[in-house]
Design a protein around this motif. Structure first.
Motif, PDB file in Angstrom:
ATOM      1  N   ALA A  69       0.843  -1.203   0.000  1.00  0.00           N
ATOM      2  CA  ALA A  69       0.000   0.000   0.000  1.00  0.00           C
ATOM      3  C   ALA A  69       0.880   1.256   0.000  1.00  0.00           C
ATOM      4  O   ALA A  69       0.573   2.245  -0.686  1.00  0.00           O
ATOM      5  CB  ALA A  69      -0.920  -0.013   1.220  1.00  0.00           C
ATOM      6  N   THR A  70       1.995   1.209   0.734  1.00  0.00           N
ATOM      7  CA  THR A  70       2.854   2.399   0.832  1.00  0.00           C
ATOM      8  C   THR A  70       3.572   2.667  -0.484  1.00  0.00           C
ATOM      9  O   THR A  70       3.660   3.815  -0.933  1.00  0.00           O
ATOM     10  CB  THR A  70       3.869   2.223   1.985  1.00  0.00           C
ATOM     11  OG1 THR A  70       3.153   1.868   3.160  1.00  0.00           O
ATOM     12  CG2 THR A  70       4.666   3.488   2.226  1.00  0.00           C
ATOM     13  N   TYR A  71       4.109   1.609  -1.104  1.00  0.00           N
ATOM     14  CA  TYR A  71       4.761   1.790  -2.415  1.00  0.00           C
ATOM     15  C   TYR A  71       3.773   2.445  -3.384  1.00  0.00           C
ATOM     16  O   TYR A  71       4.128   3.356  -4.136  1.00  0.00           O
ATOM     17  CB  TYR A  71       5.199   0.453  -2.993  1.00  0.00           C
ATOM     18  CG  TYR A  71       6.522  -0.103  -2.502  1.00  0.00           C
ATOM     19  CD1 TYR A  71       7.726   0.541  -2.794  1.00  0.00           C
ATOM     20  CD2 TYR A  71       6.589  -1.300  -1.796  1.00  0.00           C
ATOM     21  CE1 TYR A  71       8.945   0.007  -2.388  1.00  0.00           C
ATOM     22  CE2 TYR A  71       7.806  -1.844  -1.382  1.00  0.00           C
ATOM     23  CZ  TYR A  71       8.979  -1.189  -1.684  1.00  0.00           C
ATOM     24  OH  TYR A  71      10.187  -1.709  -1.292  1.00  0.00           O
ATOM     25  N   LYS A  72       2.534   1.944  -3.390  1.00  0.00           N
ATOM     26  CA  LYS A  72       1.552   2.495  -4.338  1.00  0.00           C
ATOM     27  C   LYS A  72       1.240   3.952  -4.004  1.00  0.00           C
ATOM     28  O   LYS A  72       1.094   4.783  -4.907  1.00  0.00           O
ATOM     29  CB  LYS A  72       0.265   1.651  -4.296  1.00  0.00           C
ATOM     30  CG  LYS A  72       0.432   0.277  -4.941  1.00  0.00           C
ATOM     31  CD  LYS A  72      -0.883  -0.506  -4.903  1.00  0.00           C
ATOM     32  CE  LYS A  72      -0.709  -1.908  -5.466  1.00  0.00           C
ATOM     33  NZ  LYS A  72      -1.940  -2.706  -5.461  1.00  0.00           N
ATOM     34  N   ALA A  73       1.142   4.250  -2.715  1.00  0.00           N
ATOM     35  CA  ALA A  73       0.813   5.631  -2.315  1.00  0.00           C
ATOM     36  C   ALA A  73       1.952   6.582  -2.697  1.00  0.00           C
ATOM     37  O   ALA A  73       1.708   7.678  -3.210  1.00  0.00           O
ATOM     38  CB  ALA A  73       0.552   5.682  -0.806  1.00  0.00           C
ATOM     39  N   ILE A  74       3.201   6.158  -2.466  1.00  0.00           N
ATOM     40  CA  ILE A  74       4.325   7.039  -2.827  1.00  0.00           C
ATOM     41  C   ILE A  74       4.370   7.200  -4.352  1.00  0.00           C
ATOM     42  O   ILE A  74       4.553   8.306  -4.876  1.00  0.00           O
ATOM     43  CB  ILE A  74       5.668   6.496  -2.279  1.00  0.00           C
ATOM     44  CG1 ILE A  74       5.649   6.477  -0.749  1.00  0.00           C
ATOM     45  CG2 ILE A  74       6.839   7.340  -2.791  1.00  0.00           C
ATOM     46  CD1 ILE A  74       6.876   5.841  -0.112  1.00  0.00           C
ATOM     47  N   GLN A  75       4.160   6.079  -5.068  1.00  0.00           N
ATOM     48  CA  GLN A  75       4.220   6.138  -6.537  1.00  0.00           C
ATOM     49  C   GLN A  75       3.173   7.110  -7.096  1.00  0.00           C
ATOM     50  O   GLN A  75       3.424   7.776  -8.098  1.00  0.00           O
ATOM     51  CB  GLN A  75       4.012   4.729  -7.116  1.00  0.00           C
ATOM     52  CG  GLN A  75       4.031   4.654  -8.630  1.00  0.00           C
ATOM     53  CD  GLN A  75       5.394   4.992  -9.244  1.00  0.00           C
ATOM     54  OE1 GLN A  75       6.427   4.792  -8.618  1.00  0.00           O
ATOM     55  NE2 GLN A  75       5.391   5.532 -10.461  1.00  0.00           N
ATOM     56  N   ALA A  76       2.028   7.188  -6.417  1.00  0.00           N
ATOM     57  CA  ALA A  76       0.974   8.100  -6.890  1.00  0.00           C
ATOM     58  C   ALA A  76       1.429   9.559  -6.784  1.00  0.00           C
ATOM     59  O   ALA A  76       0.924  10.440  -7.479  1.00  0.00           O
ATOM     60  CB  ALA A  76      -0.302   7.881  -6.079  1.00  0.00           C
ATOM     61  N   GLU A  77       2.406   9.800  -5.895  1.00  0.00           N
ATOM     62  CA  GLU A  77       2.897  11.168  -5.680  1.00  0.00           C
ATOM     63  C   GLU A  77       4.168  11.457  -6.455  1.00  0.00           C
ATOM     64  O   GLU A  77       4.448  12.594  -6.824  1.00  0.00           O
ATOM     65  CB  GLU A  77       3.260  11.297  -4.187  1.00  0.00           C
ATOM     66  CG  GLU A  77       2.388  12.201  -3.381  1.00  0.00           C
ATOM     67  CD  GLU A  77       3.033  12.397  -2.019  1.00  0.00           C
ATOM     68  OE1 GLU A  77       3.754  13.386  -1.844  1.00  0.00           O
ATOM     69  OE2 GLU A  77       2.816  11.545  -1.137  1.00  0.00           O
ATOM     70  N   TYR A  78       5.009  10.393  -6.622  1.00  0.00           N
ATOM     71  CA  TYR A  78       6.369  10.606  -7.129  1.00  0.00           C
ATOM     72  C   TYR A  78       6.814   9.291  -7.774  1.00  0.00           C
ATOM     73  O   TYR A  78       6.634   8.222  -7.180  1.00  0.00           O
ATOM     74  CB  TYR A  78       7.267  10.941  -5.930  1.00  0.00           C
ATOM     75  CG  TYR A  78       8.632  11.475  -6.262  1.00  0.00           C
ATOM     76  CD1 TYR A  78       8.898  12.853  -6.200  1.00  0.00           C
ATOM     77  CD2 TYR A  78       9.672  10.617  -6.594  1.00  0.00           C
ATOM     78  CE1 TYR A  78      10.162  13.342  -6.491  1.00  0.00           C
ATOM     79  CE2 TYR A  78      10.945  11.107  -6.882  1.00  0.00           C
ATOM     80  CZ  TYR A  78      11.179  12.477  -6.814  1.00  0.00           C
ATOM     81  OH  TYR A  78      12.435  12.977  -7.090  1.00  0.00           O
TER      82      TYR A  78
END
Ligand SMILES: Cc1cc2nc3c(=O)[nH]c(=O)nc-3n(C[C@H](O)[C@H](O)[C@H](O)COP(=O)(O)OP(=O)(O)OC[C@H]3O[C@@H](n4cnc5c(N)ncnc54)[C@H](O)[C@@H]3O)c2cc1C
Length: 387
Positions: A69-78
């Motif tokens: 979930a965190t990888y996906k959330a960071i990827q959505a930003e950067y």
């Protein structure tokens, strides 16, 4: 004089960088020190397979899901190179397929989505899979991959830009001590930094910081050989590809009742001797990463795992890989090795030589999948009692 930082972290691999991320999210003043100009250890040498499906059904599965979930959330930003392209386990026999089907039912009970695929469906997804190898598969659409040669560098850039992390590359730490009031960290040029707490996430470096702690530990070093083909843009191999030997190797499957149907003697003894199981991942340039081997040594003998790559082991991997895929060109563009550390008795090595200094290493072969979620848990644990 006040303490300059709330937290100093030594080592900017996956463990150190994700601890820095969660500590910054809490508003802590964090300094991350890395000995190399860019991290170049396990975190950049791996496959980049982020696969909760490979974890045992315990807290490490939960950490892996937090990571996902965190990888996906960071990827959505950067853009940290995360691709949502799924993981596919390929069974090579009806018995391996039975294990996958049993595992699918268990994941369903855990609320973790997966889909059993027929052999034809596997080949539809991956036309390069050989019909005489594949008995079917288990697919996890939600799982992701990272590009290991990009991910950590982009993550560090994101932490500096978005979270104002104080990150200092090319800064080897030579000493970490506790004083009466705080902790002191000294780098190779004699510069001193102070903090309320220190995390030492130094990977396989056992000789400089706390060698006496490591000498007493049950840590061992594992060396892995890896290789990559030339770019094959005409081949479509999306996501993480795991194979029959992975089903036999990963603890995730050991708890299945049908696992006992998988007889060790059905596997080539040379593959067993070198801990070979075959994984594939296509990199952004179209080359296909193939691995891996596993050679182990206790820390006292860890220098015996030297820098040589043995062609004999690469040939064993290639022979097994060629049973699985039909590729138009099997020439190998490059080979390399990587090292990780693991404890013989625990999933991760943690030791605090002082209540304010915490050594965290030995996450083994699952750090790309779990270091992020573990760091989330550990930062909460370290700071939960604080005001
Ligand atoms: C070939 C290979 C394939 C793998 N494939 C996968 C995979 O597909 N999926 C998966 O989940 N996991 C995989 N792994 C495991 C994963 O790569 C590791 O678990 C993870 O990268 C470990 O992260 P780390 O931060 O503990 O260590 P490291 O990446 O080794 O980072 C430690 C850092 O500390 C720095 N350091 C050390 N000492 C000092 C010092 N004194 N001062 C300052 N800095 C210091 C080092 O330079 C280094 O950058 C693989 C590992 C290998 C080797």
């Amino acid at each position: 004089m006040g303490t300059a930082y709330d937290l100093i972290i030594v080592g900017a691999g996956a463990l150190g960088a994700f601890h820095a991320y969660f500590a910054r999210q809490r508003g802590l003043k964090v300094l991350l020190l890395e000995k190399d100009a860019q991290p170049q250890e396990a975190t950049v040498r791996n496959f980049g397979q982020i696969i909760p499906s490979g974890m045992s059904e315990d807290e490490w599965f939960d950490y892996a899901r937090v990571s996902l979930a965190t990888y996906k959330a960071i990827q959505a930003e950067y853009d940290i190179s995360i691709r949502e392209n799924g993981s596919l386990y390929l069974a090579s026999s009806p018995a391996e397929m039975q294990v996958l089907e049993e595992k699918q039912a268990r994941y369903q009970a855990l609320g973790y989505a997966s889909q059993v695929l027929t052999a034809a469906q596997c080949r539809q997804r991956l036309p390069a899979v050989r019909a005489d190898y594949c008995a079917g598969g288990l697919f996890f659409e939600q799982e992701v991959t990272a590009e290991p040669d990009l991910m950590i560098h982009r993550l560090l850039a994101y932490l500096v830009a978005r979270w104002q992390l104080d990150f200092r590359p090319a800064t080897p730490v030579r000493e970490v001590t506790a004083t009466a009031t705080d902790c002191e960290v000294v780098d190779n040029l004699g510069r001193r930094y102070s903090a309320a707490q220190v995390l030492v996430c130094s990977g396989r470096d056992f000789k400089f910081l706390f060698p006496e702690v490591f000498a007493q530990s049950d840590l061992q070093l594992c060396k892995l050989q890896m290789m990559a083909t030339y770019p094959l843009p005409q081949v479509q191999l999306p996501g993480s590809i795991l194979t029959g030997l992975s089903i036999r190797r990963y603890y995730a499957f050991h708890s299945c009742l049908s696992f006992k149907l998988l007889r060790p003697e059905d596997v080539d003894p040379a593959l067993r001797e070198w801990g070979i199981h075959i994984l594939f991942k296509q990199a952004l340039d179209g080359s296909i990463i193939i691995g891996d081997t596993h050679e182990y040594a206790d820390l006292a003998a860890s220098d015996s795992l030297d820098f040589n790559n043995r062609d004999e082991l690469n040939q064993l991997m290639l022979t097994e890989a060629q049973r699985i895929l039909d590729l138009p060109d099997w020439r190998i563009q490059r080979t390399w090795n990587g090292y990780y550390t693991q404890s013989k008795s625990q999933e991760i090595f943690q030791y605090s030589p002082d209540p304010r200094i915490h050594i965290i290493t030995g996450i083994g072969g699952k750090g790309m999948t779990t270091a992020c979620g573990f760091a989330h848990h550990n930062v909460s644990r370290l700071y939960s009692s604080e005001g």
